[in-house]
Write an enzyme that holds these catalytic residues in place. Structure first.
Site, short mmCIF file in Angstrom:
data_model
loop_
_atom_site.label_atom_id
_atom_site.label_comp_id
_atom_site.label_asym_id
_atom_site.label_seq_id
_atom_site.Cartn_x
_atom_site.Cartn_y
_atom_site.Cartn_z
N GLY A 44 27.99 17.45 38.92
CA GLY A 44 29.11 16.55 38.67
C GLY A 44 29.68 16.59 37.27
O GLY A 44 30.41 15.69 36.88
N GLY A 45 29.34 17.62 36.49
CA GLY A 45 29.86 17.70 35.13
C GLY A 45 31.36 17.91 35.11
O GLY A 45 31.97 18.34 36.09
N ASN A 53 29.77 26.80 39.41
CA ASN A 53 28.40 26.30 39.35
C ASN A 53 27.41 27.34 39.90
O ASN A 53 26.29 27.47 39.40
CB ASN A 53 28.30 25.02 40.17
CG ASN A 53 27.17 24.09 39.73
OD1 ASN A 53 27.36 22.88 39.66
ND2 ASN A 53 26.00 24.63 39.43
N ASN A 113 22.62 21.02 43.24
CA ASN A 113 22.34 20.92 41.81
C ASN A 113 22.82 19.56 41.30
O ASN A 113 23.98 19.19 41.49
CB ASN A 113 23.06 22.05 41.08
CG ASN A 113 23.03 21.91 39.56
OD1 ASN A 113 24.03 22.07 38.89
ND2 ASN A 113 21.88 21.63 39.02
N ARG A 193 36.20 25.53 32.59
CA ARG A 193 35.86 24.16 32.97
C ARG A 193 36.71 23.13 32.24
O ARG A 193 37.05 22.09 32.79
CB ARG A 193 34.36 23.92 32.77
CG ARG A 193 33.52 24.68 33.76
CD ARG A 193 32.08 24.29 33.74
NE ARG A 193 31.85 22.87 33.92
CZ ARG A 193 30.73 22.34 34.42
NH1 ARG A 193 29.77 23.15 34.85
NH2 ARG A 193 30.58 21.05 34.51
N HIS A 275 19.02 21.98 32.55
CA HIS A 275 19.49 21.31 33.76
C HIS A 275 20.11 22.27 34.77
O HIS A 275 20.21 21.95 35.95
CB HIS A 275 20.53 20.25 33.34
CG HIS A 275 21.01 19.38 34.45
ND1 HIS A 275 20.15 18.61 35.22
CD2 HIS A 275 22.26 19.13 34.94
CE1 HIS A 275 20.86 17.93 36.11
NE2 HIS A 275 22.13 18.24 35.97
N TRP A 276 20.51 23.44 34.31
CA TRP A 276 21.26 24.38 35.15
C TRP A 276 20.35 25.54 35.57
O TRP A 276 20.63 26.71 35.29
CB TRP A 276 22.47 24.89 34.37
CG TRP A 276 23.73 24.98 35.15
CD1 TRP A 276 23.96 24.52 36.42
CD2 TRP A 276 24.96 25.58 34.72
NE1 TRP A 276 25.24 24.78 36.80
CE2 TRP A 276 25.88 25.42 35.79
CE3 TRP A 276 25.36 26.20 33.55
CZ2 TRP A 276 27.20 25.89 35.70
CZ3 TRP A 276 26.66 26.66 33.47
CH2 TRP A 276 27.56 26.51 34.54
#
Length: 297
Positions: A44-45, A53, A113, A193, A275-276
């Site tokens: 959700g970034g 993603n 994710n 992004r 996190h990724w």
């Protein structure tokens, strides 16, 4: 000896818009139409899309013979922007169920994710018959009401506040909080992004934000903490959780919590990973994902 089939290139992906409930959803597809269906749900970034993603995963999964389906989640990319902020994970779970039905899949393996992981897990609780298996990477909604928000989550939630969305804020979020080694993130990814994050509809109504102040906010926060859902201990969907030990957005302690609660949950934790995980450890992740999906096909 027969040569191995080449991994498909991005040119072999297809794109279309699918009507899902009241929403138009941008969908990327790859792999054989009769392959095992796998739905990849992104995080959700700011500026996130399904394709960005999972840029390092789609070709490997489709090259293994899987039918890979990558939607832009509601609120992101080329999809409709409205989201129910009173119950976002429930709304996203309902969207995912509707997508599975519209595509006539019956059920599908869900790879999620962060934000997408919370959506996938919520669907497994609401409608386990629609979920063949789960693969969750640093999923959201695990223990979020049991401690203060992490620095990474605060950075994510404040992107549209203050002076508003800027490239510097996005670069800081991605390089300082999203990954373990920020130097590995190319400028092109940040530019892509950042441009997506400036969509006027998104700026006016960010899909991921703090609940509006008031009595309903507490209900929303509790609803979004899936570790408080009693159904978690009864969920029989085969689940694999992957978590980076250096995750600064969602606490790595969520991994052991899920493994201890869910009866069919395996856990893998990777050092020097943020996190990724699917991006930072793409080769390891792809092999793990293919093995997990094949085992539960």
């Amino acid at each position: 000896m027969t040569a191995a089939a080449p991994t498909p290139s991005t040119a072999e992906r297809s794109h279309r818009t699918v009507r899902v409930g009241a929403r138009d959803i941008h969908l990327t597809e790859a792999g054989p139409a009769d392959g095992t269906p796998v739905v990849l749900l992104h995080g959700g970034g700011p500026g996130a899309t399904g394709e960005s993603n999972y840029a390092r995963n789609i070709d490997a999964l489709s090259g293994a013979g899987l039918r890979v389906l990558v939607p832009d989640m509601p609120g992101y990319g080329g999809s409709s922007k409205h989201l129910d902020h009173a119950d976002p994970f429930g709304d996203l779970a309902a969207f995912t169920r509707q997508l599975v039905d519209v595509l006539d899949l019956g059920s599908a393996h869900l790879v999620g994710n962060s934000y997408g992981g919370a959506a996938a897990l919520r669907l497994a609780l609401d409608r386990p018959d629609k979920v063949t298996s789960l693969l969750l990477m640093g999923p959201g909604g695990i223990g979020t009401t049991r401690a203060l928000p992490t620095p990474g989550l605060n950075a994510l939630l404040s992107y549209y506040s203050g002076e508003g969305p800027t490239r510097d804020k996005l670069a800081s979020f991605i390089r300082d909080f999203l990954v373990f080694d920020g130097a590995t993130v190319p400028d092109e990814l940040i530019d892509l992004r950042h441009a997506a994050s400036l969509d006027p509809e998104v700026v006016a109504d960010p899909p991921l934000r703090r609940p509006d102040p008031g009595p309903a906010a507490v209900r929303t926060l509790v609803r979004m903490d899936l570790s408080r859902d009693r159904r978690l201990a009864e969920c029989q969907v085969p689940t694999l959780v992957v978590w980076g030990t250096e995750d600064k957005v969602n606490r790595p302690s969520g991994g052991p919590r899920l493994a201890a609660t869910m009866p069919r949950c395996d856990l893998v934790m990777w050092s020097r990973t943020g996190h990724w995980a699917q991006w930072e450890q793409a080769e390891r992740f792809n092999a793990l994902a293919i093995e997990h999906i094949r085992r539960h096909a």
